[in-house]
Design a protein around this motif. Sequence first.
Motif, PDB file in Angstrom:
ATOM      1  N   GLY A  58     -44.340  25.889  -2.143  1.00 50.63           N
ATOM      2  CA  GLY A  58     -43.457  26.617  -3.036  1.00 50.63           C
ATOM      3  C   GLY A  58     -42.718  27.489  -3.262  1.00 50.63           C
ATOM      4  N   PHE A  59     -41.964  28.181  -3.238  1.00 45.88           N
ATOM      5  CA  PHE A  59     -41.585  30.192  -3.878  1.00 45.88           C
ATOM      6  C   PHE A  59     -41.714  30.144  -4.463  1.00 45.88           C
ATOM      7  N   GLY A  60     -41.479  31.410  -5.657  1.00 46.87           N
ATOM      8  CA  GLY A  60     -41.883  31.133  -7.234  1.00 46.87           C
ATOM      9  C   GLY A  60     -41.677  30.045  -8.331  1.00 46.87           C
ATOM     10  N   VAL A  61     -43.243  29.967  -7.733  1.00 48.75           N
ATOM     11  CA  VAL A  61     -43.000  28.344  -8.886  1.00 48.75           C
ATOM     12  C   VAL A  61     -43.542  29.117 -10.120  1.00 48.75           C
ATOM     13  N   GLY A  62     -43.866  30.156 -10.834  1.00 50.37           N
ATOM     14  CA  GLY A  62     -43.543  30.148 -12.334  1.00 50.37           C
ATOM     15  C   GLY A  62     -44.763  28.957 -12.835  1.00 50.37           C
ATOM     16  N   LYS A  63     -44.222  28.758 -13.280  1.00 54.81           N
ATOM     17  CA  LYS A  63     -44.832  27.784 -14.396  1.00 54.81           C
ATOM     18  C   LYS A  63     -44.372  25.852 -13.893  1.00 54.81           C
ATOM     19  N   GLU A  64     -43.555  26.098 -13.671  1.00 48.92           N
ATOM     20  CA  GLU A  64     -43.213  24.917 -13.469  1.00 48.92           C
ATOM     21  C   GLU A  64     -43.784  23.544 -12.695  1.00 48.92           C
ATOM     22  N   PRO A  65     -43.498  22.566 -13.095  1.00 47.76           N
ATOM     23  CA  PRO A  65     -44.743  21.252 -13.343  1.00 47.76           C
ATOM     24  C   PRO A  65     -44.789  20.559 -11.764  1.00 47.76           C
ATOM     25  N   VAL A  84     -49.117  39.950  -9.160  1.00 43.40           N
ATOM     26  CA  VAL A  84     -48.948  39.761 -10.843  1.00 43.40           C
ATOM     27  C   VAL A  84     -48.100  41.011 -11.661  1.00 43.40           C
ATOM     28  N   ASP A  85     -48.586  42.404 -10.755  1.00 42.10           N
ATOM     29  CA  ASP A  85     -48.023  43.457 -11.127  1.00 42.10           C
ATOM     30  C   ASP A  85     -46.457  43.918 -10.384  1.00 42.10           C
ATOM     31  N   ASN A  86     -46.203  42.711  -9.764  1.00 38.57           N
ATOM     32  CA  ASN A  86     -44.766  43.247  -9.450  1.00 38.57           C
ATOM     33  C   ASN A  86     -44.412  42.547 -10.575  1.00 38.57           C
ATOM     34  N   ALA A  87     -44.719  41.316 -10.334  1.00 47.01           N
ATOM     35  CA  ALA A  87     -44.120  39.641 -12.132  1.00 47.01           C
ATOM     36  C   ALA A  87     -43.807  40.220 -13.159  1.00 47.01           C
ATOM     37  N   LYS A  88     -45.561  41.311 -13.594  1.00 52.31           N
ATOM     38  CA  LYS A  88     -44.924  42.263 -14.727  1.00 52.31           C
ATOM     39  C   LYS A  88     -44.433  43.042 -15.287  1.00 52.31           C
ATOM     40  N   THR A  89     -43.938  44.397 -13.909  1.00 51.87           N
ATOM     41  CA  THR A  89     -42.208  44.959 -13.846  1.00 51.87           C
ATOM     42  C   THR A  89     -40.943  44.533 -14.198  1.00 51.87           C
ATOM     43  N   GLN A  90     -40.836  43.307 -12.559  1.00 53.11           N
ATOM     44  CA  GLN A  90     -39.556  42.589 -13.311  1.00 53.11           C
ATOM     45  C   GLN A  90     -39.835  42.186 -14.447  1.00 53.11           C
ATOM     46  N   GLY A  91     -40.857  41.311 -15.330  1.00 56.02           N
ATOM     47  CA  GLY A  91     -40.796  40.832 -16.871  1.00 56.02           C
ATOM     48  C   GLY A  91     -41.047  39.360 -16.721  1.00 56.02           C
ATOM     49  N   TRP A  92     -41.559  38.880 -15.573  1.00 48.53           N
ATOM     50  CA  TRP A  92     -41.780  37.662 -15.717  1.00 48.53           C
ATOM     51  C   TRP A  92     -43.209  36.979 -16.373  1.00 48.53           C
ATOM     52  N   VAL A  93     -44.223  38.118 -16.467  1.00 48.31           N
ATOM     53  CA  VAL A  93     -45.285  37.397 -17.516  1.00 48.31           C
ATOM     54  C   VAL A  93     -45.150  37.494 -18.562  1.00 48.31           C
ATOM     55  N   ASP A  94     -44.292  38.548 -19.095  1.00 46.40           N
ATOM     56  CA  ASP A  94     -43.976  38.615 -20.446  1.00 46.40           C
ATOM     57  C   ASP A  94     -43.723  37.345 -21.825  1.00 46.40           C
ATOM     58  N   THR A  95     -41.959  37.093 -20.392  1.00 49.79           N
ATOM     59  CA  THR A  95     -41.805  35.658 -20.905  1.00 49.79           C
ATOM     60  C   THR A  95     -42.161  34.453 -20.325  1.00 49.79           C
ATOM     61  N   ASN A  96     -43.455  34.644 -19.873  1.00 48.72           N
ATOM     62  CA  ASN A  96     -44.317  33.349 -19.448  1.00 48.72           C
ATOM     63  C   ASN A  96     -43.751  32.893 -18.072  1.00 48.72           C
ATOM     64  N   GLN A  97     -42.812  33.381 -17.453  1.00 46.27           N
ATOM     65  CA  GLN A  97     -42.503  32.349 -16.179  1.00 46.27           C
ATOM     66  C   GLN A  97     -43.303  32.879 -14.832  1.00 46.27           C
ATOM     67  N   HIS A  98     -44.084  33.453 -15.112  1.00 48.14           N
ATOM     68  CA  HIS A  98     -45.114  34.061 -13.897  1.00 48.14           C
ATOM     69  C   HIS A  98     -46.489  32.703 -13.475  1.00 48.14           C
ATOM     70  N   ALA A  99     -46.551  32.534 -12.294  1.00 45.43           N
ATOM     71  CA  ALA A  99     -47.807  31.149 -12.270  1.00 45.43           C
ATOM     72  C   ALA A  99     -49.130  33.015 -11.646  1.00 45.43           C
ATOM     73  N   ASN A 100     -50.113  32.683 -12.146  1.00 47.52           N
ATOM     74  CA  ASN A 100     -51.272  34.007 -11.829  1.00 47.52           C
ATOM     75  C   ASN A 100     -52.118  33.215 -10.648  1.00 47.52           C
TER      76      ASN A 100
END
Length: 261
Positions: A58-65, A84-100
């Motif tokens: 899976g690519f760019g899985v974020g928090k999907e189930p 996580v650093d790039n995801a934060k820059t792009q706003g995916w972390v703050d919008t809770n759409q990134h898997a770490n």
Amino acid sequence: MLQSQLCREQDFTMPWFTHACTKLRENMRFHRKLWEWCYIYEALRERDMLLPFRKGLGFGVGKEPLAAAFAAQGTEIVATDLDVDNAKTQGWVDTNQHANTLADLNGKGLCDPHQFANLVSYETADMNRISDKFTGQFDFTWSSCSFEHLGSIELGKRFIVNQMKCLRPGGVAVHTTEFNLTSNEETLEMPILVIYRRKDIEAMADELRREGYRITIDYTAGAGPFESYVDLPPYNNPVHLRLMLGQFVSTSIGLIIEKPQ
Ligand SMILES: C[S@@+](CC[C@H](N)C(=O)[O-])C[C@H]1O[C@@H](n2cnc3c(N)ncnc32)[C@H](O)[C@@H]1O
């Protein structure tokens, strides 16, 4: 069997949709994100990909189930997302759409924790630079709502063509993205988001076919009451099959690409 197609209202009443909702423990609602997850689940299930001897990436899985739902069927999964650093820059972390972490992927407990730990691994991967170590390793690949965020229309297209190398012969790729219902000429193309026009998808499909892969696309757009409604910013209407992005009405398109035996 499902083929590549747009998100359509009629799908929401189909038995396959209800079945996928059950497996994902989601309540049925007219939301295109739910459609994307159910479409990916069903496209893989009906092609016998969600079985214990199968392996998925899976690519760019974020928090999907999906990773947890696939592992619950006994399928081995490598789930990836941007670092996580790039995801934060792009706003995916703050919008809770990134898997770490791995735990992010079984938040709803869809898979028994012991089975999940045995079958699912997590690593960072940039969809614009797919590692050669994945070449030929997987029965299936997937991404939901991710390849429109790779920087340009061309980069998303490159991702779709490149990720096919991760598949074994007979493998299947299922990916969803934004589709422009307003225009086949003008579109939105920003570093953080693009909307694919029909001609972009056709160019992508032509290149895939030239490389020997199979893809059949149905561009039929429905005109039912829920798909006639266009959600506007901040996009919190419960009916969300189509939305306004800039000056364009967008919906989701699902792509199913098969690698011959
Ligand atoms: C809209 S979110 C979708 C998340 C998830 N797939 C879902 O359906 O909920 C976009 C995802 O794409 C990931 N992403 C964006 N650019 C990426 C890149 N270059 N490589 C890998 N993942 C990327 C983000 O980190 C985020 O997880």
